[in-house]
Design a protein around this motif. Structure first.
Motif, PDB file in Angstrom:
ATOM      1  N   ALA A 163       0.866  -1.191   0.000  1.00 59.29           N
ATOM      2  CA  ALA A 163       0.000   0.000   0.000  1.00 59.29           C
ATOM      3  C   ALA A 163       0.894   1.230   0.000  1.00 59.29           C
ATOM      4  O   ALA A 163       2.060   1.178   0.393  1.00 59.29           O
ATOM      5  N   PHE A 164       0.312   2.360  -0.436  1.00 56.51           N
ATOM      6  CA  PHE A 164       1.023   3.636  -0.365  1.00 56.51           C
ATOM      7  C   PHE A 164      -0.002   4.741  -0.119  1.00 56.51           C
ATOM      8  O   PHE A 164      -1.190   4.596  -0.402  1.00 56.51           O
ATOM      9  N   GLN A 165       0.497   5.856   0.412  1.00 54.52           N
ATOM     10  CA  GLN A 165      -0.362   6.981   0.789  1.00 54.52           C
ATOM     11  C   GLN A 165       0.387   8.286   0.554  1.00 54.52           C
ATOM     12  O   GLN A 165       1.512   8.458   1.015  1.00 54.52           O
ATOM     13  N   LEU A 210      -2.843   5.277   6.078  1.00 59.57           N
ATOM     14  CA  LEU A 210      -2.258   4.092   5.455  1.00 59.57           C
ATOM     15  C   LEU A 210      -2.561   2.832   6.253  1.00 59.57           C
ATOM     16  O   LEU A 210      -2.948   1.799   5.684  1.00 59.57           O
ATOM     17  N   TRP A 263       0.020   8.590   8.484  1.00 60.43           N
ATOM     18  CA  TRP A 263       0.313   7.179   8.723  1.00 60.43           C
ATOM     19  C   TRP A 263      -0.940   6.410   9.106  1.00 60.43           C
ATOM     20  O   TRP A 263      -1.108   5.239   8.735  1.00 60.43           O
TER      21      TRP A 263
END
Length: 389
Positions: free
Chosen positions: A125-127, A140, A137
């Motif tokens: 996953a990425f944010q 995510l 954070w």
């Protein structure tokens, strides 16, 4: 004679078309046996997929647009793949519970930061965010179940989010980051025995590989505390100071005499108190092969994204973000650009008619001489193969 673009059947005689060679461009030509008219099949979906594949090969590779065949080829490439920048790949949430996750942030020079979670080298996953805050954070972590172990650095926002969203996950602090944090305060060439001993302890961190090695390091740390801990508590009062440090506040009446030594010591002390120093040596986690550093995500993900931006330097901010998103998506567990292409709805172009409307006024003058093209005079815009061999 009208024909369907996606079938090989004549619409007038309803007969099956047969192959009739190829066009100069290499496309198969189809001909009706009854009327003799020919046409070609058009597959916009195949064309768009080929353009997307070419775009991804360029954006994630080392070749420049000039390497495609010169300036004209580069311009053609930009025209045919301009729509690809509108695609936004998203890694789907599978709900799988991972044993070990590594998390870290990568900062772009434009001010954006991308938070990434990986599992054994695969992006999970990425944010996007503006900085590594607890809220970023948390966004995510909310998309992923809590893993058994998290390997990370010492960001305050990250650990606040870990306590909120993944309270059951065990944390392994990156030992390389701990070394760097200690070096920032005491340097590698300290002139005092206390500073030299603290830097020596930091160097030994990455050499610990067994439980016995961890116990020996802990004994060395206790020995350092017995000899130099009192230095971290010494104070200097303004009224007795011969020199006031530049970082002291105007109304500050005292400060720690060995502030840099104290800060370096606290880096290690906090990791020990939190139980984040030698989590990878826990016998209960021996079957997971928990890494002691974030070198996997630093070298396998962050450095590759940094190289990508350097190879394609000059892109605007939005294109940089799109390139990073595609790189992360293509290194996820199940990348499938065809799915992203299928979900994308292309924008329909609005064609505006710029021709002047015909005048319905019978008294309007008739133009005898004009600069327009008239088919009656044999002048009109021609299209076709134009006698190419």
């Amino acid at each position: 004679m009208p024909k369907s673009e996606n079938t090989t059947t004549c619409l007038i005689y309803n007969t099956k078309l047969v192959r009739n060679g190829t066009t100069p461009a290499g496309t198969v030509r189809w001909r009706c046996p009854k009327c003799g008219a020919s046409s070609v099949r058009k597959r916009p979906d195949v064309t768009r997929k080929a353009q997307l594949d070419q775009f991804l090969a360029w954006i994630t590779g080392k070749a420049s647009q000039a390497d495609l065949g010169g300036a004209s080829a580069a311009r053609q490439f930009r025209r045919t793949t301009a729509w690809c920048w509108a695609l936004r790949p998203v890694i789907p949430v599978t709900g799988a519970v991972y044993d070990v996750l590594q998390i870290d942030g990568f900062n772009l020079r434009t001010g954006w930061c991308v938070l990434v979670a990986t599992h054994r080298g695969t992006v999970v996953a990425f944010q996007w965010c503006s900085r590594e805050s607890a809220a970023a954070w948390g966004a995510l972590m909310q998309r992923l179940p809590a893993p058994l172990v998290v390997v990370c650095d010492g960001g305050s926002g990250m650990h606040a989010a870990l306590n909120t969203h993944w309270p059951t996950a065990q944390v392994q602090r990156c030992l390389v980051h701990l070394q760097r944090n200690v070096r920032k305060h005491v340097t590698t060439r300290s002139n005092t025995p206390a500073g030299q001993g603290l830097w020596g302890l930091a160097l030994k961190l990455t050499r610990v590989k067994t439980v016995t090695g961890g116990e020996e390091w802990a004994q060395l740390f206790l020995a350092w505390e017995n000899s130099f801990l009192h230095l971290t508590k010494e104070r200097t009062y303004r009224k007795h100071a011969a020199e006031v440090p530049s970082w002291a506040r105007p109304n500050q009446t005292w400060w720690y005499t060995h502030q840099r030594l104290r800060s370096g010591y606290q880096v290690l002390q906090r990791a020990i108190q939190g139980g984040h120093l030698f989590t990878f040596l826990s016998p209960q986690l021996a079957h997971l092969n928990v890494p002691s550093t974030t070198n996997e995500i630093e070298g396998g993900t962050n450095s590759q994204m940094r190289l990508l931006l350097r190879l394609h330097r000059g892109m605007p901010e939005e294109h940089q973000r799109r390139a990073i998103e595609w790189w992360l998506y293509l290194h996820s567990e199940f990348p499938n650009p065809a799915v992203i292409l299928k979900e994308h709805q292309p924008e329909k172009r609005q064609h505006t008619n710029t021709a002047q409307p015909e005048s319905k006024d019978p008294a309007a003058p008739v133009s005898l001489y004009d600069t327009g093209l008239d088919a009656n005079e044999g002048l009109w815009t021609r299209s076709g193969w134009a006698g190419r061999p």
